[in-house]
Design a protein around this motif. Structure first.
Motif, PDB file in Angstrom:
ATOM      1  N   MET A 101       0.745  -1.216  -0.023  1.00  0.00           N
ATOM      2  CA  MET A 101      -0.018  -0.103  -0.100  1.00  0.00           C
ATOM      3  C   MET A 101       0.977   1.168   0.008  1.00  0.00           C
ATOM      4  O   MET A 101       1.916   1.279   0.564  1.00  0.00           O
ATOM      5  N   GLU A 102       0.603   2.098  -0.628  1.00  0.00           N
ATOM      6  CA  GLU A 102       1.356   3.574  -0.792  1.00  0.00           C
ATOM      7  C   GLU A 102       0.785   4.538  -0.189  1.00  0.00           C
ATOM      8  O   GLU A 102      -0.424   5.029  -0.753  1.00  0.00           O
ATOM      9  N   PRO A 103       1.405   5.035   0.820  1.00  0.00           N
ATOM     10  CA  PRO A 103       0.877   6.232   1.621  1.00  0.00           C
ATOM     11  C   PRO A 103       1.107   7.476   0.489  1.00  0.00           C
ATOM     12  O   PRO A 103       2.391   7.646  -0.078  1.00  0.00           O
ATOM     13  N   PRO A 104       0.120   8.426   0.259  1.00  0.00           N
ATOM     14  CA  PRO A 104       0.415   9.284  -0.573  1.00  0.00           C
ATOM     15  C   PRO A 104       1.260  10.537  -0.145  1.00  0.00           C
ATOM     16  O   PRO A 104       0.859  11.510   0.339  1.00  0.00           O
ATOM     17  N   GLN A 105       2.489  10.472  -0.202  1.00  0.00           N
ATOM     18  CA  GLN A 105       3.542  11.352   0.465  1.00  0.00           C
ATOM     19  C   GLN A 105       3.289  12.850  -0.094  1.00  0.00           C
ATOM     20  O   GLN A 105       3.509  13.604   0.768  1.00  0.00           O
ATOM     21  N   ALA A 106       3.292  12.871  -1.254  1.00  0.00           N
ATOM     22  CA  ALA A 106       2.756  14.316  -2.005  1.00  0.00           C
ATOM     23  C   ALA A 106       1.619  15.081  -1.278  1.00  0.00           C
ATOM     24  O   ALA A 106       1.932  16.220  -0.791  1.00  0.00           O
ATOM     25  N   ASP A 107       0.692  14.434  -1.061  1.00  0.00           N
ATOM     26  CA  ASP A 107      -0.648  14.957  -0.780  1.00  0.00           C
ATOM     27  C   ASP A 107      -0.261  15.125   0.779  1.00  0.00           C
ATOM     28  O   ASP A 107      -0.813  16.431   1.378  1.00  0.00           O
ATOM     29  N   MET A 108       0.342  14.168   1.681  1.00  0.00           N
ATOM     30  CA  MET A 108       0.503  14.584   3.013  1.00  0.00           C
ATOM     31  C   MET A 108       1.289  15.693   3.163  1.00  0.00           C
ATOM     32  O   MET A 108       1.448  16.319   4.064  1.00  0.00           O
ATOM     33  N   ALA A 109       2.553  15.871   2.562  1.00  0.00           N
ATOM     34  CA  ALA A 109       3.364  16.973   2.504  1.00  0.00           C
ATOM     35  C   ALA A 109       2.867  18.064   2.108  1.00  0.00           C
ATOM     36  O   ALA A 109       2.912  19.180   2.776  1.00  0.00           O
ATOM     37  N   ARG A 110       1.856  18.307   1.096  1.00  0.00           N
ATOM     38  CA  ARG A 110       1.277  19.643   0.677  1.00  0.00           C
ATOM     39  C   ARG A 110       0.280  19.921   1.762  1.00  0.00           C
ATOM     40  O   ARG A 110       0.316  21.180   2.158  1.00  0.00           O
ATOM     41  N   HIS A 111      -0.438  19.034   2.343  1.00  0.00           N
ATOM     42  CA  HIS A 111      -1.417  19.454   3.570  1.00  0.00           C
ATOM     43  C   HIS A 111      -0.485  19.817   4.575  1.00  0.00           C
ATOM     44  O   HIS A 111      -0.867  20.991   5.265  1.00  0.00           O
ATOM     45  N   ALA A 112       0.788  19.285   4.892  1.00  0.00           N
ATOM     46  CA  ALA A 112       1.479  20.070   6.171  1.00  0.00           C
ATOM     47  C   ALA A 112       2.103  21.415   5.761  1.00  0.00           C
ATOM     48  O   ALA A 112       1.989  22.051   6.564  1.00  0.00           O
ATOM     49  N   VAL A 113       2.424  21.642   4.672  1.00  0.00           N
ATOM     50  CA  VAL A 113       2.930  22.838   4.221  1.00  0.00           C
ATOM     51  C   VAL A 113       1.948  23.931   4.243  1.00  0.00           C
ATOM     52  O   VAL A 113       2.042  25.063   4.899  1.00  0.00           O
ATOM     53  N   GLU A 114       0.732  23.735   3.807  1.00  0.00           N
ATOM     54  CA  GLU A 114      -0.367  24.620   3.727  1.00  0.00           C
ATOM     55  C   GLU A 114      -0.623  24.804   5.191  1.00  0.00           C
ATOM     56  O   GLU A 114      -1.166  26.082   5.467  1.00  0.00           O
ATOM     57  N   LYS A 115      -0.903  23.683   6.040  1.00  0.00           N
ATOM     58  CA  LYS A 115      -1.218  24.023   7.510  1.00  0.00           C
ATOM     59  C   LYS A 115       0.011  25.030   8.296  1.00  0.00           C
ATOM     60  O   LYS A 115      -0.514  25.966   8.925  1.00  0.00           O
ATOM     61  N   LEU A 116       1.180  24.881   7.787  1.00  0.00           N
ATOM     62  CA  LEU A 116       2.201  25.654   8.483  1.00  0.00           C
ATOM     63  C   LEU A 116       1.930  27.220   7.873  1.00  0.00           C
ATOM     64  O   LEU A 116       2.307  27.995   8.679  1.00  0.00           O
ATOM     65  N   GLN A 117       1.771  27.110   6.549  1.00  0.00           N
ATOM     66  CA  GLN A 117       1.612  28.538   5.946  1.00  0.00           C
ATOM     67  C   GLN A 117       0.305  29.232   6.862  1.00  0.00           C
ATOM     68  O   GLN A 117       0.462  30.584   7.186  1.00  0.00           O
ATOM     69  N   ARG A 118      -0.713  28.569   7.062  1.00  0.00           N
ATOM     70  CA  ARG A 118      -1.807  29.158   7.725  1.00  0.00           C
ATOM     71  C   ARG A 118      -1.581  29.498   9.088  1.00  0.00           C
ATOM     72  O   ARG A 118      -1.899  30.535   9.606  1.00  0.00           O
TER      73      ARG A 118
END
Length: 161
Positions: A101-118
């Motif tokens: 099973m492949e965790p969606p690393q790019a989606d998880m990273a994008r979410h983390a960066v967006e949360k950090l920016q907010r």
């Protein structure tokens, strides 16, 4: 580890949806390392009704299950299908290549960066610890097949004497 607990909850939910019981004997808690899979597989194989497939919490544990299967003269996937989680770089090069099973690393990273920016734009805004779940697609490879799909390695061992 929260991720392991979530995966176990997902396993139990998948069984419940199909009205299947969750057998505690089939849940072996070991380290998420190769040694964990190597230690867990013999314990599972000693059960009165051993599992016909193994779903591991991570790809490294699955590699340990491969080693345990080889020690028991079990062929993957013919005698024992194995699936991992993580799609680590070594999984495609195994013999047989590991289904995972492949965790969606790019989606998880994008979410983390967006949360950090907010958070940086408005300190103190929003929930501090939001729980998120991401779909993890299966990467089908040769470690999973219908039971009995390949000749058992046990017969080859017996022929060698």
């Amino acid at each position: 580890m929260a991720a392991s607990r979530e995966r176990l909850m997902g396993y139990r939910r998948a069984l419940a949806v199909r009205d299947l019981p969750a057998d505690p004997a089939l849940i072996v808690r070991e380290s998420c390392q190769i040694s964990g899979g190597t230690a867990a597989l013999p314990r599972l194989r000693q059960l009165p009704d051993p599992p016909t497939a193994v779903c591991c919490c991570c790809d490294r544990t699955a590699l340990g299950a491969y080693a345990g299967a080889a020690t028991a003269w079990l062929r993957i996937p013919g005698d024992l299908p194995v699936i991992g989680f993580g799609n680590e770089s070594f999984t495609a090069g195994r013999a047989p290549p590991l289904t995972t099973m492949e965790p969606p690393q790019a989606d998880m990273a994008r979410h983390a960066v967006e949360k950090l920016q907010r958070t940086m734009a408005r300190p103190g805004s929003g929930p501090r610890h939001a729980r998120l779940k991401f779909d993890c697609p299966m990467i089908p490879r040769a470690s999973v097949a219908r039971p009995g799909a390949a000749a058992p390695l046990r017969a080859e061992a017996a022929a060698r004497g």
